[in-house]
Scaffold this motif. Sequence first.
Motif, mmCIF file in Angstrom:
data_model
loop_
_atom_site.group_PDB
_atom_site.id
_atom_site.type_symbol
_atom_site.label_atom_id
_atom_site.label_comp_id
_atom_site.label_asym_id
_atom_site.label_seq_id
_atom_site.Cartn_x
_atom_site.Cartn_y
_atom_site.Cartn_z
ATOM 1 N N ARG A 29 20.078 -102.268 8.504
ATOM 2 C CA ARG A 29 20.811 -101.937 10.057
ATOM 3 C C ARG A 29 21.754 -101.694 9.907
ATOM 4 N NH1 ARG A 29 17.053 -101.061 13.604
ATOM 5 N NH2 ARG A 29 17.723 -102.175 15.307
ATOM 6 N N ALA A 46 15.688 -100.013 24.740
ATOM 7 C CA ALA A 46 14.738 -101.381 23.937
ATOM 8 C C ALA A 46 14.381 -102.131 25.164
ATOM 9 C CB ALA A 46 15.671 -102.433 23.517
ATOM 10 N N ASP A 56 18.394 -99.779 21.649
ATOM 11 C CA ASP A 56 18.011 -100.064 19.842
ATOM 12 C C ASP A 56 19.009 -98.661 19.271
ATOM 13 O OD1 ASP A 56 17.943 -100.423 17.069
ATOM 14 O OD2 ASP A 56 15.705 -100.548 17.386
ATOM 15 N N HIS A 62 21.591 -104.796 20.146
ATOM 16 C CA HIS A 62 21.512 -103.198 21.353
ATOM 17 C C HIS A 62 23.130 -102.978 21.392
ATOM 18 C CE1 HIS A 62 17.286 -104.952 21.394
ATOM 19 N NE2 HIS A 62 17.739 -103.725 20.024
#
Length: 90
Positions: A29, A46, A56, A62
């Motif tokens: 990520r 999300a 996301d 987020h």
Amino acid sequence: LDLYVTAARAAEGALEVSSAPPAAAAQKRRRASRIAVGEELVGTVARVRDYGVFFDVGANRHGLLHIQSVADTMGKYVDKSEGLKKDCGL
């Protein structure tokens, strides 16, 4: 159809693509602090809240698209989360 770049060969001017995400890329990520202001990202919804939509975007948190930004993009008034779901298809 989603395609993922698995290799770039600049000397040949070619990209190698795959329909399956690479295992390392699927788990890694991006840090939200590394996303530049104004950078355009693609993500999946999300959560939908009265004040906007959380996406996301592949970061460690987020992203929020404020309801006013959604309304400006759609060119019409959006009435809270029900309007986001009904009028915007979220």
